[in-house]
Write a protein that holds these residues in place. Structure first.
Motif, PDB file in Angstrom:
ATOM      1  N   ASP A  66       0.846  -1.183   0.000  1.00 20.25           N
ATOM      2  CA  ASP A  66       0.000   0.000   0.000  1.00 20.25           C
ATOM      3  C   ASP A  66       0.886   1.238   0.000  1.00 20.25           C
ATOM      4  O   ASP A  66       2.094   1.149   0.109  1.00 20.25           O
ATOM      5  CB  ASP A  66      -0.888  -0.010   1.257  1.00 20.25           C
ATOM      6  N   ILE A  67       0.284   2.376  -0.120  1.00 26.87           N
ATOM      7  CA  ILE A  67       1.020   3.635  -0.004  1.00 26.87           C
ATOM      8  C   ILE A  67       0.953   4.074   1.445  1.00 26.87           C
ATOM      9  O   ILE A  67      -0.116   4.091   2.051  1.00 26.87           O
ATOM     10  CB  ILE A  67       0.399   4.722  -0.901  1.00 26.87           C
ATOM     11  N   GLU A  68       2.093   4.394   2.012  1.00 25.09           N
ATOM     12  CA  GLU A  68       2.122   4.866   3.386  1.00 25.09           C
ATOM     13  C   GLU A  68       2.448   6.351   3.397  1.00 25.09           C
ATOM     14  O   GLU A  68       3.484   6.766   2.883  1.00 25.09           O
ATOM     15  CB  GLU A  68       3.158   4.117   4.210  1.00 25.09           C
ATOM     16  N   ILE A  69       1.542   7.129   3.955  1.00 21.58           N
ATOM     17  CA  ILE A  69       1.782   8.561   4.112  1.00 21.58           C
ATOM     18  C   ILE A  69       2.524   8.736   5.427  1.00 21.58           C
ATOM     19  O   ILE A  69       2.052   8.294   6.475  1.00 21.58           O
ATOM     20  CB  ILE A  69       0.466   9.354   4.144  1.00 21.58           C
ATOM     21  N   ILE A  70       3.691   9.367   5.374  1.00 25.90           N
ATOM     22  CA  ILE A  70       4.443   9.541   6.613  1.00 25.90           C
ATOM     23  C   ILE A  70       3.907  10.748   7.378  1.00 25.90           C
ATOM     24  O   ILE A  70       3.359  11.684   6.803  1.00 25.90           O
ATOM     25  CB  ILE A  70       5.963   9.657   6.362  1.00 25.90           C
ATOM     26  N   GLU A  71       4.044  10.689   8.679  1.00 23.05           N
ATOM     27  CA  GLU A  71       3.512  11.721   9.566  1.00 23.05           C
ATOM     28  C   GLU A  71       4.274  13.038   9.376  1.00 23.05           C
ATOM     29  O   GLU A  71       5.500  13.057   9.272  1.00 23.05           O
ATOM     30  CB  GLU A  71       3.652  11.247  11.011  1.00 23.05           C
ATOM     31  N   SER A  72       3.548  14.118   9.336  1.00 23.62           N
ATOM     32  CA  SER A  72       4.196  15.415   9.202  1.00 23.62           C
ATOM     33  C   SER A  72       4.706  15.879  10.560  1.00 23.62           C
ATOM     34  O   SER A  72       4.252  15.417  11.603  1.00 23.62           O
ATOM     35  CB  SER A  72       3.227  16.448   8.621  1.00 23.62           C
ATOM     36  N   ALA A  73       5.656  16.776  10.535  1.00 28.72           N
ATOM     37  CA  ALA A  73       6.227  17.327  11.758  1.00 28.72           C
ATOM     38  C   ALA A  73       6.300  18.841  11.627  1.00 28.72           C
ATOM     39  O   ALA A  73       6.326  19.384  10.527  1.00 28.72           O
ATOM     40  CB  ALA A  73       7.626  16.754  11.983  1.00 28.72           C
ATOM     41  N   CYS A  74       6.348  19.495  12.730  1.00 33.50           N
ATOM     42  CA  CYS A  74       6.450  20.950  12.757  1.00 33.50           C
ATOM     43  C   CYS A  74       7.859  21.361  12.337  1.00 33.50           C
ATOM     44  O   CYS A  74       8.845  20.715  12.693  1.00 33.50           O
ATOM     45  CB  CYS A  74       6.146  21.453  14.162  1.00 33.50           C
ATOM     46  N   TRP A  78      12.300  20.296  13.255  1.00 29.56           N
ATOM     47  CA  TRP A  78      13.447  20.123  12.374  1.00 29.56           C
ATOM     48  C   TRP A  78      14.544  21.128  12.711  1.00 29.56           C
ATOM     49  O   TRP A  78      15.721  20.779  12.755  1.00 29.56           O
ATOM     50  CB  TRP A  78      13.024  20.281  10.915  1.00 29.56           C
ATOM     51  N   GLU A  79      14.159  22.379  12.963  1.00 31.53           N
ATOM     52  CA  GLU A  79      15.154  23.407  13.292  1.00 31.53           C
ATOM     53  C   GLU A  79      15.904  23.054  14.570  1.00 31.53           C
ATOM     54  O   GLU A  79      17.124  23.198  14.635  1.00 31.53           O
ATOM     55  CB  GLU A  79      14.476  24.767  13.433  1.00 31.53           C
ATOM     56  N   LYS A  80      15.186  22.594  15.587  1.00 25.55           N
ATOM     57  CA  LYS A  80      15.832  22.201  16.843  1.00 25.55           C
ATOM     58  C   LYS A  80      16.787  21.029  16.616  1.00 25.55           C
ATOM     59  O   LYS A  80      17.901  21.012  17.135  1.00 25.55           O
ATOM     60  CB  LYS A  80      14.784  21.816  17.884  1.00 25.55           C
ATOM     61  N   GLN A  81      16.348  20.053  15.823  1.00 27.44           N
ATOM     62  CA  GLN A  81      17.178  18.890  15.537  1.00 27.44           C
ATOM     63  C   GLN A  81      18.430  19.299  14.771  1.00 27.44           C
ATOM     64  O   GLN A  81      19.527  18.861  15.072  1.00 27.44           O
ATOM     65  CB  GLN A  81      16.373  17.871  14.745  1.00 27.44           C
ATOM     66  N   ARG A  82      18.250  20.150  13.792  1.00 24.27           N
ATOM     67  CA  ARG A  82      19.377  20.606  12.979  1.00 24.27           C
ATOM     68  C   ARG A  82      20.383  21.369  13.831  1.00 24.27           C
ATOM     69  O   ARG A  82      21.590  21.183  13.707  1.00 24.27           O
ATOM     70  CB  ARG A  82      18.880  21.490  11.850  1.00 24.27           C
ATOM     71  N   ASN A  83      19.895  22.215  14.711  1.00 19.44           N
ATOM     72  CA  ASN A  83      20.778  23.026  15.533  1.00 19.44           C
ATOM     73  C   ASN A  83      21.518  22.217  16.584  1.00 19.44           C
ATOM     74  O   ASN A  83      22.635  22.538  16.945  1.00 19.44           O
ATOM     75  CB  ASN A  83      19.999  24.162  16.201  1.00 19.44           C
ATOM     76  N   SER A  84      20.908  21.133  17.069  1.00 15.89           N
ATOM     77  CA  SER A  84      21.556  20.345  18.104  1.00 15.89           C
ATOM     78  C   SER A  84      22.389  19.192  17.569  1.00 15.89           C
ATOM     79  O   SER A  84      23.390  18.817  18.146  1.00 15.89           O
ATOM     80  CB  SER A  84      20.527  19.823  19.096  1.00 15.89           C
ATOM     81  N   ASN A  85      21.983  18.630  16.422  1.00 16.31           N
ATOM     82  CA  ASN A  85      22.669  17.438  15.911  1.00 16.31           C
ATOM     83  C   ASN A  85      23.371  17.661  14.585  1.00 16.31           C
ATOM     84  O   ASN A  85      23.980  16.752  14.068  1.00 16.31           O
ATOM     85  CB  ASN A  85      21.663  16.295  15.729  1.00 16.31           C
ATOM     86  N   HIS A  86      23.203  18.801  14.006  1.00 15.88           N
ATOM     87  CA  HIS A  86      23.764  19.106  12.682  1.00 15.88           C
ATOM     88  C   HIS A  86      23.279  18.120  11.628  1.00 15.88           C
ATOM     89  O   HIS A  86      24.034  17.675  10.771  1.00 15.88           O
ATOM     90  CB  HIS A  86      25.295  19.126  12.736  1.00 15.88           C
ATOM     91  N   VAL A  87      22.010  17.737  11.724  1.00 15.24           N
ATOM     92  CA  VAL A  87      21.390  16.861  10.737  1.00 15.24           C
ATOM     93  C   VAL A  87      20.944  17.724   9.573  1.00 15.24           C
ATOM     94  O   VAL A  87      20.437  18.819   9.757  1.00 15.24           O
ATOM     95  CB  VAL A  87      20.177  16.126  11.353  1.00 15.24           C
TER      96      VAL A  87
END
Length: 88
Positions: A66-74, A78-87
Motif C-alpha cells: 500500500d502507499i504509506e503517508i508519513i507523519e508530518s512534523a512541525c 526540524w530546526e531544533k534537531q538541525r541546531n543540536s545534531n547538525h542533521v
C-alpha cells in the motif's frame, strides 16, 4: 469522470460531500473564500459548504502492499534537531 465522496463532519449528519475531480486545473486553483481551492461542494443532506483544496503528502515508496503517508512534523522540530545534531 472521477467522482469523490467524503462523509460530512456535522454531528449526526449522514450526508456525503460529493464532487467530480476530473477537470481540476491542478496548476491554477481558483480562490474561493480567500483560499486556493478546486471546488466548493456541499453536503447532500445538511447543505454545509466545504472546500476541496490542494494538499501535499510525503509517501514511503518502498512499502509494497500500500502507499504509506508519513507523519508530518512541525518545522520547529526540524530546526531544533538541525541546531543540536547538525542533521541536514
Amino acid at each position: 469522470m472521477s467522482i469523490e465522496a467524503h462523509r460530512c463532519n456535522v454531528k449526526n449528519c449522514t450526508g456525503l460531500v460529493v464532487f467530480e475531480n476530473a477537470d481540476f486545473d491542478m496548476k491554477n486553483p481558483d480562490t474561493i473564500k480567500g483560499v486556493y481551492a478546486y471546488d466548493d461542494p456541499t453536503c447532500n443532506v445538511c447543505g454545509k459548504e466545504f472546500l476541496v483544496v490542494p494538499y501535499y503528502v510525503v509517501i514511503d515508496p518502498e512499502v509494497e502492499d500500500d502507499i504509506e503517508i508519513i507523519e508530518s512534523a512541525c518545522i520547529t522540530e526540524w530546526e531544533k534537531q538541525r541546531n543540536s545534531n547538525h542533521v541536514r
